[in-house]
Enzyme design. Structure first.
Site, PDB file in Angstrom:
ATOM      1  N   CYS A   2      -3.669 -10.964   7.481  1.00  0.00           N
ATOM      2  CA  CYS A   2      -4.055 -11.650   8.708  1.00  0.00           C
ATOM      3  C   CYS A   2      -4.538 -13.051   8.372  1.00  0.00           C
ATOM      4  O   CYS A   2      -4.730 -13.400   7.214  1.00  0.00           O
ATOM      5  CB  CYS A   2      -5.155 -10.888   9.431  1.00  0.00           C
ATOM      6  SG  CYS A   2      -4.731  -9.178   9.843  1.00  0.00           S
ATOM      7  N   GLY A  28       0.397 -13.462  10.288  1.00  0.00           N
ATOM      8  CA  GLY A  28       0.369 -12.343  11.219  1.00  0.00           C
ATOM      9  C   GLY A  28       1.019 -12.714  12.531  1.00  0.00           C
ATOM     10  O   GLY A  28       0.721 -13.760  13.100  1.00  0.00           O
ATOM     11  N   ASN A 102      -9.680 -10.378   7.575  1.00  0.00           N
ATOM     12  CA  ASN A 102      -8.411 -10.295   6.859  1.00  0.00           C
ATOM     13  C   ASN A 102      -8.613  -9.404   5.648  1.00  0.00           C
ATOM     14  O   ASN A 102      -9.495  -9.655   4.835  1.00  0.00           O
ATOM     15  CB  ASN A 102      -7.955 -11.689   6.409  1.00  0.00           C
ATOM     16  CG  ASN A 102      -6.781 -11.643   5.446  1.00  0.00           C
ATOM     17  OD1 ASN A 102      -5.903 -10.794   5.561  1.00  0.00           O
ATOM     18  ND2 ASN A 102      -6.764 -12.551   4.482  1.00  0.00           N
ATOM     19  N   GLY A 103      -7.814  -8.349   5.539  1.00  0.00           N
ATOM     20  CA  GLY A 103      -7.936  -7.460   4.389  1.00  0.00           C
ATOM     21  C   GLY A 103      -7.953  -6.008   4.802  1.00  0.00           C
ATOM     22  O   GLY A 103      -7.483  -5.639   5.878  1.00  0.00           O
ATOM     23  N   TYR A 258       4.297 -14.519  -1.847  1.00  0.00           N
ATOM     24  CA  TYR A 258       4.918 -14.366  -0.535  1.00  0.00           C
ATOM     25  C   TYR A 258       4.102 -14.898   0.629  1.00  0.00           C
ATOM     26  O   TYR A 258       4.608 -15.642   1.456  1.00  0.00           O
ATOM     27  CB  TYR A 258       5.221 -12.879  -0.299  1.00  0.00           C
ATOM     28  CG  TYR A 258       5.820 -12.558   1.052  1.00  0.00           C
ATOM     29  CD1 TYR A 258       7.173 -12.771   1.312  1.00  0.00           C
ATOM     30  CD2 TYR A 258       5.044 -12.029   2.086  1.00  0.00           C
ATOM     31  CE1 TYR A 258       7.729 -12.477   2.558  1.00  0.00           C
ATOM     32  CE2 TYR A 258       5.591 -11.726   3.328  1.00  0.00           C
ATOM     33  CZ  TYR A 258       6.930 -11.951   3.551  1.00  0.00           C
ATOM     34  OH  TYR A 258       7.468 -11.656   4.779  1.00  0.00           O
ATOM     35  N   THR A 304      10.524 -18.193   1.841  1.00  0.00           N
ATOM     36  CA  THR A 304       9.481 -18.141   0.824  1.00  0.00           C
ATOM     37  C   THR A 304      10.001 -18.400  -0.584  1.00  0.00           C
ATOM     38  O   THR A 304       9.276 -18.907  -1.431  1.00  0.00           O
ATOM     39  CB  THR A 304       8.780 -16.765   0.863  1.00  0.00           C
ATOM     40  OG1 THR A 304       8.628 -16.367   2.217  1.00  0.00           O
ATOM     41  CG2 THR A 304       7.432 -16.837   0.203  1.00  0.00           C
ATOM     42  N   ASP A 366      15.167 -14.248  -4.229  1.00  0.00           N
ATOM     43  CA  ASP A 366      14.179 -13.855  -3.235  1.00  0.00           C
ATOM     44  C   ASP A 366      12.803 -13.823  -3.899  1.00  0.00           C
ATOM     45  O   ASP A 366      12.694 -13.761  -5.129  1.00  0.00           O
ATOM     46  CB  ASP A 366      14.507 -12.489  -2.642  1.00  0.00           C
ATOM     47  CG  ASP A 366      13.949 -12.321  -1.228  1.00  0.00           C
ATOM     48  OD1 ASP A 366      13.198 -13.205  -0.769  1.00  0.00           O
ATOM     49  OD2 ASP A 366      14.278 -11.308  -0.579  1.00  0.00           O
ATOM     50  N   ASP A 367      11.757 -13.859  -3.070  1.00  0.00           N
ATOM     51  CA  ASP A 367      10.403 -13.842  -3.624  1.00  0.00           C
ATOM     52  C   ASP A 367      10.066 -12.484  -4.236  1.00  0.00           C
ATOM     53  O   ASP A 367       9.360 -12.399  -5.233  1.00  0.00           O
ATOM     54  CB  ASP A 367       9.377 -14.209  -2.550  1.00  0.00           C
ATOM     55  CG  ASP A 367       9.534 -13.374  -1.297  1.00  0.00           C
ATOM     56  OD1 ASP A 367       9.068 -12.229  -1.291  1.00  0.00           O
ATOM     57  OD2 ASP A 367      10.144 -13.860  -0.335  1.00  0.00           O
TER      58      ASP A 367
END
Length: 501
Positions: A2, A28, A102-103, A258, A304, A366-367
């Site tokens: 988030c 998010g 966030n988390g 990412y 990314t 790709d990442d």
């Protein structure tokens, strides 16, 4: 994952919060919310499911008055996208507190029981954000102060750190008093703060990433230290305190792979430069394994991996081309809630430019590779566009373990790298050759940006959970919450709800 933001300003902060959330939208896309506090100590809130631009209308913005406020963009860490889970959350006692987070807390069930049986607090959702808010509110209320000082607020954060486990960065708005930011004792989740000079005086912002500060004209002051709390009172005075007993910086390396924007700086590490080094080290591995490689062109899977792919192409001495065009109105497939939704979004999201593939040996970059859904379909697209051979490179090592600190990784048996070798994975996704970044090279790509970081949180790659409280029973529990069977049931319910008869 988030995004959080908090501001103490000298005039209404609603527009600045809105703009900052649009900058953090990549963190998010499920819901967005803002809470402000006016000069009378009244909270004004608006939140709903959807992107920032869709959640807030002019009438909503006009109602969000006040010189202090916090905001949040969310993606669901357990697949649920109920409007009730949109943040920030609010409690009216003590003082009136709103909090965005966030988390992920790893001891949510234990804390929920303690809140009910010992702290006598009621929870209305299964969100760990509501748990975190009530823990903080209870600890602050237990001090029994009519008007809390910064020392009281820091004492409450110290109690939060003693009780809560996991990775978390939070931003809280205390009615009439100020804005508080704090970070978990290992600094797993990022949070920074900055300042801006205005004719009325200094304004302050707390945010998940430095890019939110720079875009809004704030100077980055620094990252919050692991375990640190930063309190900006209503008068614009900044107070800080180390609130953890044994803090140790161990930031999540998947932010560098990412989640974070490349124009952010986290814990002194430029995300852009870290991704350049990822590409360089990946190219060096290719040259070690296949010194006589026949790669004609390197093509990134937007967005990314673009920086790493550019560095990889330059180091290999081959062409870099944009061969896949992205529909920017489709969300990030990694954070979509169910396998059904992810699968049907890939081809809507990307389209191949045939001229860049036809007759060529292509290295797609790709990442990372999580479930393998996206890369499998993109490899098919490359072959349909006429590629001679399709190689695939991941800027990250194999993702073999779920994340428990705020990234919605599936359970282990739904990860394509679980119990498989790179050759087996390459065969499953249809690549002629698959190459992964080595973990030591990924870590060195980030550590080079800040030698003071002694350790990174790398659990998705190595299966070591640094908080020390994650066992198989907990992993089994999150499997029940996150597995695709559960999410596909949710997709079916959503499809049924949207059917017009």
């Amino acid at each position: 994952m988030c995004g959080i933001v908090g501001i103490v300003g000298k005039s209404d902060v609603n527009v600045t919060l809105y703009d900052a959330l649009t900058v953090l939208q990549h963190r998010g896309q499920d819901s967005a919310g803002i809470v402000t506090c006016d000069n009378n100590g009244l909270f004004h809130q608006h939140k709903a499911n959807g992107l920032v631009r869709d959640v807030f209308r002019r009438r909503n913005m006009e109602a969000l008055v006040g010189n202090m406020g916090i905001g949040h963009v969310r993606y669901p860490t357990a697949g649920s996208s109920s409007p009730d889970l949109a943040q920030p959350f609010y409690v009216n006692s003590p003082y009136g507190i709103s909090l965005a987070h966030n988390g992920n807390l790893t001891n949510t069930e234990q804390l929920s029981e303690e809140l009910y049986k010992a702290d006598l607090r009621h929870l209305n959702t299964d969100s760990d954000t509501e748990v975190l808010l009530n823990i903080f509110a209870h600890e602050l209320q237990s001090l029994g102060k009519l008007r809390p000082s910064e020392k009281d607020i820091f004492a409450a954060v110290k109690a939060v750190h003693r009780r809560c486990r996991g990775g978390y960065a939070a931003c809280a708005l205390i009615a009439d008093y100020g804005v508080l930011g704090f970070r978990d004792p290992m600094g797993i989740r990022p949070v920074v703060y900055g300042e801006k000079d205005t004719p009325q005086g200094k304004e302050y912002m707390i945010a998940s990433e430095s890019v939110a500060l720079s875009v809004m004209g704030f100077r980055l002051v620094r990252d919050l230290e692991p375990g640190e709390a930063l309190y900006i009172d209503v008068d614009g005075k900044v107070h800080s305190c180390q609130c953890a007993d044994a803090p140790q910086l161990a930031p999540c390396i998947f932010e560098h792979v990412y989640f974070a924007r490349p124009d952010s700086i986290i814990d002194g590490v430029s995300i852009y430069k870290a991704r350049l080094r990822q590409g360089e080290r990946l190219a060096e591995k290719v040259m070690r394994l296949r010194p006589d490689h026949d790669i004609d062109v390197v093509i990134p899977i937007p967005d990314t991996s673009r920086v790493a792919a550019q560095a990889m192409a330059q180091t290999l001495g081959v062409k870099f081309r944009e061969g896949l065009m992205k529909n920017r109105y489709i969300g990030r497939t990694f954070i979509m809630p169910g396998q059904k939704m992810r699968a049907r979004s890939v081809r809507r999201k990307l389209n191949a430019i045939d001229l860049e593939f036809k007759g060529k040996n292509v290295m797609l970059v790709d990442d990372s590779i999580v479930r393998g859904t996206t890369c499998r379909q993109i490899i098919e697209m490359a072959r349909e566009a006429g590629a001679n051979k399709v190689y695939f490179a991941s800027a990250a090592p194999p993702v073999r373990h779920p994340n428990v600190y705020g990234i919605d990784m599936p359970s282990a048996d739904e990860l394509i790298a679980y119990n498989r070798t790179p050759d087996e994975i390459g065969e499953l996704i249809g690549a002629d050759w698959l190459v992964y970044q080595d973990l030591k090279d990924l870590v060195s790509s980030s550590a080079e940006g800040n030698p003071d970081i002694e350790r990174f949180e790398c659990s998705v790659f190595e299966g070591e959970y640094i908080t020390g409280d994650v066992d198989q029973s907990y992993l089994d529990h999150i499997h029940d919450l996150r597995n695709d069977a559960t999410r596909n049931q949710q997709d079916t319910i959503l499809d049924a709800d949207s059917t017009v008869i």
